[in-house]
Design an enzyme around this catalytic site. Structure first.
Site, PDB file in Angstrom:
ATOM      1  N   SER A 240       0.835  -1.219   0.000  1.00 28.81           N
ATOM      2  CA  SER A 240       0.000   0.000   0.000  1.00 28.81           C
ATOM      3  C   SER A 240       0.861   1.258   0.000  1.00 28.81           C
ATOM      4  O   SER A 240       0.539   2.248  -0.682  1.00 28.81           O
ATOM      5  CB  SER A 240      -0.965   0.005   1.186  1.00 28.81           C
ATOM      6  OG  SER A 240      -0.286  -0.252   2.393  1.00 28.81           O
ATOM      7  N   HIS A 270      -2.204  -8.848   1.762  1.00 28.64           N
ATOM      8  CA  HIS A 270      -1.837  -7.597   2.450  1.00 28.64           C
ATOM      9  C   HIS A 270      -2.957  -7.274   3.454  1.00 28.64           C
ATOM     10  O   HIS A 270      -3.266  -8.090   4.317  1.00 28.64           O
ATOM     11  CB  HIS A 270      -1.611  -6.515   1.384  1.00 28.64           C
ATOM     12  CG  HIS A 270      -0.977  -5.241   1.863  1.00 28.64           C
ATOM     13  ND1 HIS A 270      -0.316  -5.125   3.051  1.00 28.64           N
ATOM     14  CD2 HIS A 270      -0.908  -3.997   1.294  1.00 28.64           C
ATOM     15  CE1 HIS A 270       0.138  -3.886   3.202  1.00 28.64           C
ATOM     16  NE2 HIS A 270      -0.225  -3.172   2.141  1.00 28.64           N
ATOM     17  N   HIS A 316       5.566 -13.093   7.010  1.00 28.74           N
ATOM     18  CA  HIS A 316       5.791 -11.697   6.625  1.00 28.74           C
ATOM     19  C   HIS A 316       6.931 -11.631   5.622  1.00 28.74           C
ATOM     20  O   HIS A 316       7.868 -12.431   5.686  1.00 28.74           O
ATOM     21  CB  HIS A 316       6.125 -10.826   7.841  1.00 28.74           C
ATOM     22  CG  HIS A 316       5.909  -9.373   7.587  1.00 28.74           C
ATOM     23  ND1 HIS A 316       6.881  -8.565   7.045  1.00 28.74           N
ATOM     24  CD2 HIS A 316       4.814  -8.587   7.754  1.00 28.74           C
ATOM     25  CE1 HIS A 316       6.393  -7.344   6.909  1.00 28.74           C
ATOM     26  NE2 HIS A 316       5.135  -7.324   7.326  1.00 28.74           N
ATOM     27  N   ARG A 325       3.550  -5.068  16.512  1.00 26.51           N
ATOM     28  CA  ARG A 325       2.174  -4.559  16.426  1.00 26.51           C
ATOM     29  C   ARG A 325       1.190  -5.659  16.844  1.00 26.51           C
ATOM     30  O   ARG A 325       0.119  -5.381  17.361  1.00 26.51           O
ATOM     31  CB  ARG A 325       1.876  -4.060  15.005  1.00 26.51           C
ATOM     32  CG  ARG A 325       2.848  -2.987  14.532  1.00 26.51           C
ATOM     33  CD  ARG A 325       2.696  -2.704  13.047  1.00 26.51           C
ATOM     34  NE  ARG A 325       2.962  -3.887  12.249  1.00 26.51           N
ATOM     35  CZ  ARG A 325       2.756  -3.982  10.931  1.00 26.51           C
ATOM     36  NH1 ARG A 325       2.269  -2.952  10.263  1.00 26.51           N
ATOM     37  NH2 ARG A 325       3.033  -5.084  10.275  1.00 26.51           N
ATOM     38  N   ASP A 371      -2.144  -8.750  11.717  1.00 27.16           N
ATOM     39  CA  ASP A 371      -3.488  -9.154  11.303  1.00 27.16           C
ATOM     40  C   ASP A 371      -3.979 -10.392  12.060  1.00 27.16           C
ATOM     41  O   ASP A 371      -5.173 -10.683  12.060  1.00 27.16           O
ATOM     42  CB  ASP A 371      -3.508  -9.440   9.798  1.00 27.16           C
ATOM     43  CG  ASP A 371      -3.187  -8.195   8.989  1.00 27.16           C
ATOM     44  OD1 ASP A 371      -3.526  -7.095   9.459  1.00 27.16           O
ATOM     45  OD2 ASP A 371      -2.600  -8.314   7.906  1.00 27.16           O
TER      46      ASP A 371
END
Ligand code: NMX
Ligand code: MLT
Length: 437
Positions: A240, A270, A316, A325, A371
């Protein structure tokens, strides 16, 4: 505007530093590229530059040199809140310094003053089929707002290259100010009564998002701030950020560029992985009528892999350890929702799946990315419509990519245009390399 003045103050030194580096060391070789990398999605090819964030494979993201725990500790917080103002994070990304409370509130005030959305944007969204994916609605609404672009207008009027960053900053503030409302409108139109409550003037950007999607509890407001901060930036090579940068490098404005970036966020490898990760956890809950045993989950994960599916939220392209995160959200869940069954499944998945991925031997990183857990928290606080999660990711991501776009303009970064070769040319290069080995 304080932010603009602070940016102006930072700029001369950066321009000088970059010009010196390019003039004195422009020929210095940084990296080489192999045929495997050309066919392999350019993994680890060092060909981009940003000073806003950096992802270390073992440590994870740092925003302007600060780790996630440091960012959460250092940024100013609203009274009685555990999580910082998102406006403070935007200041940090843009200026490179931890803001004072006044500076963070200045960004929040800029956003409040620019939050109103023209009616035609709502009308565009309303005219779409009701079963449209929320990411299509989000990207389309942003594209519709291009009508308002100050950069596009100033460019036509003929401003100088040195001034390009100013309307880019103006557009970025105008656009980011509106994103919580656009996202919440989509949520309300698609999943709730459709009666949209606009933002409140007494709430900050993050709190307004929480309020407009219908949960103003203290815990959810803090989670919304945390979520938006964590999703903001992940250096420049992620799809992105890169798509936004590429589009903006043609001197298209931030509306065109962010819409391009969001279109790439909408893929399951993504940003869409967040909806897929919750779908996978809910699927496990359904299959086992609750939390499975370790052994059941182990076999289930293998079944999924053997049927050719990826395990969403794991792996990843850059990271080689659990994503900080992920850890920040996992810790939030441990503190606030330890009894939630979906969280208990997510926790078990975290224990079992890395082992399965190691045994399978394909994924270079068997650890979770953010995620893997983000949807679990949203689901707990009542945002259960998981197709919406990538929109939330996009609201956060707009902060990082727009900050980068402003700096790209300020430093005069050119049109991005790498070179491609044909397969025959690569075969030829390969043959010559073999012959000379
Ligand atoms: N489940 C199953 N297989 C995997 C996974 C996973 N979670 N992760 C990697 N692999 C496979 C991958 O498909 C590839 O297989 P093949 O050789 O058959 O093509 C092999 O392992 C090597 O891939 P890597 O080099 O480890 O990963 P790559 O850099 O190509 O891709 C991801 C990174 C993130 C796309 C990949 O790990 C993945 O598909 N993960 C699941 C989707 C996901 O969580 N995406 C979110 C990423 C974060 N974000 O927010 O964007
Ligand atoms: C991101 O936040 O963009 C993802 O972790 C993907 C990436 O960095 O490649």
């Amino acid at each position: 505007m304080g932010l603009k003045a602070d940016f102006s103050a930072e700029l001369p030194a950066w321009r000088e530093r970059v010009a010196k580096l390019v003039n004195e060391s422009g020929e210095v070789i940084v990296d080489q590229v192999s045929i495997g990398q050309i066919y392999g999605g350019m993994r680890n090819v060092k060909g981009l530059v940003t000073d806003i964030s950096y992802v270390d494979p073992s440590e994870g993201i740092r925003f302007r040199g600060y780790t996630i725990p440091e960012v959460l500790e250092l940024l100013p917080k609203p009274p009685d809140s555990k999580m910082p103002y998102v406006g403070g994070l935007y200041y940090l990304l843009l200026i490179g310094k931890v803001p004072t409370e006044e500076q963070a509130l200045d960004v929040e005030a800029e956003w409040k003053a620019r939050a109103e959305i023209p009616d035609f944007v709502f009308n565009v969204m309303k005219s779409m089929p009701r079963d449209s994916h929320p990411m299509m609605l989000f990207s389309t609404a942003i594209l519709a707002l291009q009508h308002e672009s100050v950069f596009a207008q100033k460019y036509q009027e003929g401003i100088t290259r040195d001034e390009y960053w100013q309307p880019m900053l103006e557009d970025s503030l105008n656009l980011t100010a509106k994103l919580p409302s656009i996202a919440a409108y989509i949520y309300s139109m698609k999943y709730k009564s459709g009666e949209f409550t606009g933002p409140r003037n007494d709430l900050d950007w993050g709190a307004n998002f929480a309020y407009m999607v219908g949960n103003s509890s203290k815990e959810y407001v803090d989670l919304a701030r945390l979520y938006l901060i964590l999703h903001s930036d992940h250096e420049s090579g992620n799809a992105s950020a890169h798509a936004t940068h590429l589009a903006a490098s043609t001197l298209s404005d931030i509306y065109f560029a962010l819409s391009a970036g969001l279109n790439s966020l909408a893929g399951p490898l993504h940003g869409l992985a967040n909806q897929e990760a919750l779908r996978w956890l809910l699927g496990i809950h359904l299959e086992f009528n609750g939390v499975p045993t370790k052994e059941q989950l182990y076999n289930y994960a293998w079944e999924k892999l053997n049927s050719g599916q990826v395990i969403p939220g794991y792996g990843h392209a850059v990271l080689r350890k659990p994503d900080p995160r992920f850890t920040a959200q996992f810790d939030y869940a441990l503190e606030n929702l330890p009894e939630d069954e979906i969280f208990q499944i997510a926790r078990l998945v975290f224990e079992v799946v890395p082992k399965v991925l190691v045994e399978q031997g394909k994924a270079k990183n068997p650890a979770p990315n953010m995620d893997a857990i983000s949807g679990t928290l949203q689901h707990h606080y009542g945002i259960k419509e998981f197709e919406f999660y990538t929109v939330m990711f996009g609201v956060g991501r707009a902060l990082g990519v727009s900050a980068n776009a402003i700096w790209s303009r300020a430093l005069g970064q050119p049109l991005e245009r790498p070179k491609s070769l044909t397969t025959a040319m690569l075969e030829d290069i390969a043959q010559k390399a073999k012959a000379s080995a």
